[in-house]
Design an enzyme around this catalytic site. Structure first.
Site, PDB file in Angstrom:
ATOM      1  N   ILE A  83       0.885  -1.178   0.000  1.00 51.09           N
ATOM      2  CA  ILE A  83       0.000   0.000   0.000  1.00 51.09           C
ATOM      3  C   ILE A  83       0.912   1.214   0.000  1.00 51.09           C
ATOM      4  CG2 ILE A  83      -0.307  -0.088   2.524  1.00 51.09           C
ATOM      5  CD1 ILE A  83      -3.073   1.293   2.052  1.00 51.09           C
ATOM      6  N   ALA A  84       0.609   2.192  -0.826  1.00 49.82           N
ATOM      7  CA  ALA A  84       1.430   3.410  -0.849  1.00 49.82           C
ATOM      8  C   ALA A  84       0.603   4.580  -1.372  1.00 49.82           C
ATOM      9  CB  ALA A  84       2.665   3.215  -1.724  1.00 49.82           C
ATOM     10  N   ILE A  85       0.911   5.737  -0.819  1.00 48.01           N
ATOM     11  CA  ILE A  85       0.287   7.010  -1.221  1.00 48.01           C
ATOM     12  C   ILE A  85       1.415   7.926  -1.696  1.00 48.01           C
ATOM     13  CG2 ILE A  85      -1.012   9.019  -0.346  1.00 48.01           C
ATOM     14  CD1 ILE A  85      -2.741   6.496  -0.347  1.00 48.01           C
ATOM     15  N   GLU A 117       3.049  -7.845   6.037  1.00 51.16           N
ATOM     16  CA  GLU A 117       4.355  -7.602   6.652  1.00 51.16           C
ATOM     17  C   GLU A 117       4.667  -6.119   6.584  1.00 51.16           C
ATOM     18  OE1 GLU A 117       4.733 -10.089   4.001  1.00 51.16           O
ATOM     19  OE2 GLU A 117       4.798 -11.874   5.273  1.00 51.16           O
ATOM     20  N   ASN A 122       8.765   1.184  10.287  1.00 54.76           N
ATOM     21  CA  ASN A 122       7.695   1.921   9.581  1.00 54.76           C
ATOM     22  C   ASN A 122       6.502   2.207  10.498  1.00 54.76           C
ATOM     23  OD1 ASN A 122       5.945   3.063   7.771  1.00 54.76           O
ATOM     24  ND2 ASN A 122       6.202   1.475   6.200  1.00 54.76           N
ATOM     25  N   TYR A 129      -2.382   0.415  10.362  1.00 44.37           N
ATOM     26  CA  TYR A 129      -2.914  -0.949  10.473  1.00 44.37           C
ATOM     27  C   TYR A 129      -3.576  -1.182  11.841  1.00 44.37           C
ATOM     28  CZ  TYR A 129       0.259  -1.423   6.485  1.00 44.37           C
ATOM     29  OH  TYR A 129       0.911  -1.239   5.294  1.00 44.37           O
TER      30      TYR A 129
HETATM   31  C1  LIG Z   1       1.571   4.276   5.274  1.00 49.89           C
HETATM   32  C2  LIG Z   1       0.835   5.202   4.296  1.00 49.89           C
HETATM   33  C3  LIG Z   1       0.189   4.343   3.201  1.00 49.89           C
HETATM   34  C4  LIG Z   1      -0.263   5.954   5.079  1.00 49.89           C
HETATM   35  O1  LIG Z   1      -1.029   6.687   4.144  1.00 49.89           O
HETATM   36  P1  LIG Z   1      -1.581   8.174   4.473  1.00 49.89           P
HETATM   37  O2  LIG Z   1      -2.577   8.507   3.443  1.00 49.89           O
HETATM   38  O3  LIG Z   1      -0.434   9.109   4.641  1.00 49.89           O
HETATM   39  O4  LIG Z   1      -2.272   7.931   5.889  1.00 49.89           O
HETATM   40  P2  LIG Z   1      -3.620   8.623   6.415  1.00 49.89           P
HETATM   41  O5  LIG Z   1      -3.523  10.105   6.227  1.00 49.89           O
HETATM   42  O6  LIG Z   1      -4.800   7.932   5.828  1.00 49.89           O
HETATM   43  O7  LIG Z   1      -3.535   8.309   7.973  1.00 49.89           O
HETATM   44  C5  LIG Z   1      -4.248   7.238   8.557  1.00 49.89           C
HETATM   45  C6  LIG Z   1      -3.569   6.798   9.823  1.00 49.89           C
HETATM   46  O8  LIG Z   1      -2.257   6.297   9.518  1.00 49.89           O
HETATM   47  C7  LIG Z   1      -1.357   6.632  10.593  1.00 49.89           C
HETATM   48  N1  LIG Z   1      -0.339   7.560  10.108  1.00 49.89           N
HETATM   49  C8  LIG Z   1      -0.263   8.110   8.861  1.00 49.89           C
HETATM   50  N2  LIG Z   1       0.842   8.887   8.770  1.00 49.89           N
HETATM   51  C9  LIG Z   1       1.460   8.823   9.958  1.00 49.89           C
HETATM   52  C10 LIG Z   1       2.661   9.390  10.479  1.00 49.89           C
HETATM   53  N3  LIG Z   1       3.437  10.172   9.736  1.00 49.89           N
HETATM   54  N4  LIG Z   1       3.017   9.076  11.744  1.00 49.89           N
HETATM   55  C11 LIG Z   1       2.259   8.260  12.499  1.00 49.89           C
HETATM   56  N5  LIG Z   1       1.095   7.686  12.066  1.00 49.89           N
HETATM   57  C12 LIG Z   1       0.715   7.974  10.821  1.00 49.89           C
HETATM   58  C13 LIG Z   1      -2.213   7.293  11.660  1.00 49.89           C
HETATM   59  O9  LIG Z   1      -2.708   6.275  12.509  1.00 49.89           O
HETATM   60  C14 LIG Z   1      -3.330   7.900  10.833  1.00 49.89           C
HETATM   61  O10 LIG Z   1      -4.504   8.101  11.560  1.00 49.89           O
HETATM   62  P3  LIG Z   1      -4.668   9.441  12.482  1.00 49.89           P
HETATM   63  O11 LIG Z   1      -4.395  10.596  11.560  1.00 49.89           O
HETATM   64  O12 LIG Z   1      -6.084   9.363  12.944  1.00 49.89           O
HETATM   65  O13 LIG Z   1      -3.654   9.330  13.564  1.00 49.89           O
HETATM   66  C15 LIG Z   1       1.822   6.264   3.690  1.00 49.89           C
HETATM   67  O14 LIG Z   1       2.548   6.857   4.734  1.00 49.89           O
HETATM   68  C16 LIG Z   1       2.801   5.706   2.662  1.00 49.89           C
HETATM   69  O15 LIG Z   1       2.508   5.606   1.474  1.00 49.89           O
HETATM   70  N6  LIG Z   1       4.018   5.318   3.132  1.00 49.89           N
HETATM   71  C17 LIG Z   1       5.065   4.826   2.219  1.00 49.89           C
HETATM   72  C18 LIG Z   1       4.774   3.433   1.736  1.00 49.89           C
HETATM   73  C19 LIG Z   1       4.655   2.467   2.896  1.00 49.89           C
HETATM   74  O16 LIG Z   1       5.421   2.510   3.849  1.00 49.89           O
HETATM   75  N7  LIG Z   1       3.674   1.561   2.791  1.00 49.89           N
HETATM   76  C20 LIG Z   1       3.443   0.540   3.783  1.00 49.89           C
HETATM   77  C21 LIG Z   1       4.238  -0.674   3.487  1.00 49.89           C
HETATM   78  S1  LIG Z   1       3.950  -1.949   4.705  1.00 49.89           S
END
Ligand SMILES: CC(C)(COP(=O)(O)OP(=O)(O)OC[C@H]1O[C@@H](n2cnc3c(N)ncnc32)[C@H](O)[C@@H]1OP(=O)(O)O)[C@@H](O)C(=O)NCCC(=O)NCCS
Length: 158
Positions: A83-85, A117, A122, A129
């Site tokens: 999953i990635a944004i 995993e 991270n 999750y």
């Molecule tokens: C992990 C990822 C998909 C989260 O997507 P996002 O759109 O930024 O996340 P959201 O804005 O929907 O946040 C949802 C929840 O995620 C967690 N979260 C997101 N960013 C966070 C940060 N920088 N620090 C801590 N928690 C975080 C929080 O629990 C958040 O909920 P909250 O705002 O109520 O606390 C994004 O950071 C990403 O693409 N990371 C790089 C790729 C990656 O690591 N993928 C996972 C591989 S296992």
């Protein structure tokens, strides 16, 4: 200020839909911006055209493909592959909306358990999750080939 039409309001809402072959260049951009050892375009193409267990989704925000998520559904077990944004779109609840959709698809397909995993380091992903009830179930030592980092296996009963 111009009056907003119903259609304009609708298009402003992020939507989650199935990934198509035509989405792969945008998905590859997200992939390379997000992971140390990104999947290749070829892998995405094979996942979509050949892997009958694979289910891939994108989230579109105002016409931009801002994220993607993959899941393998094998009989009644769901496994998140990725999953990635896009970096500029993080922290706007798109990851949460995408993950919620994928989890719902797993439930609709009859899966009873979902796992994945995640790197020990991270924390953003682990927090995401945990919001969906996933808990750590074990460690895979040296799982990631770029730096030999351990993976935490996280899972939830659906
Ligand atoms: C992990 C990822 C998909 C989260 O997507 P996002 O759109 O930024 O996340 P959201 O804005 O929907 O946040 C949802 C929840 O995620 C967690 N979260 C997101 N960013 C966070 C940060 N920088 N620090 C801590 N928690 C975080 C929080 O629990 C958040 O909920 P909250 O705002 O109520 O606390 C994004 O950071 C990403 O693409 N990371 C790089 C790729 C990656 O690591 N993928 C996972 C591989 S296992």
């Amino acid at each position: 200020m111009a009056k907003t039409t119903g259609a304009a309001k609708l298009s402003a809402q992020p939507i989650v839909r199935q990934m198509q072959l035509a989405d792969i260049p945008a998905v590859y951009t997200i992939e390379t911006a997000s992971f140390a050892t990104p999947w290749t375009i070829d892998i995405f193409e094979r996942e979509i055209t050949e892997n009958t267990f694979a289910n891939y989704f994108v989230i579109e925000n105002e016409g931009v493909i801002a994220g993607y998520c993959g899941m393998w559904l094998v009989i009644d077990e769901a496994q998140i592959t990725n999953i990635a944004i896009l970096p500029n779109y993080r922290g706007k609840k798109l990851g949460e909306k995408l993950f919620a959709h994928v989890m719902e698809q797993a439930i609709l397909a009859g899966a009873y358990r979902l796992s994945l995993e995640v790197r020990v380091s991270n924390l953003p992903a682990q927090h995401l999750y945990r919001k969906f009830g996933l808990v750590p179930g074990g460690i895979r030592k040296n799982y990631y080939t770029d730096n030999q980092e351990d993976a935490i296996v996280m899972w939830v009963n659906l």
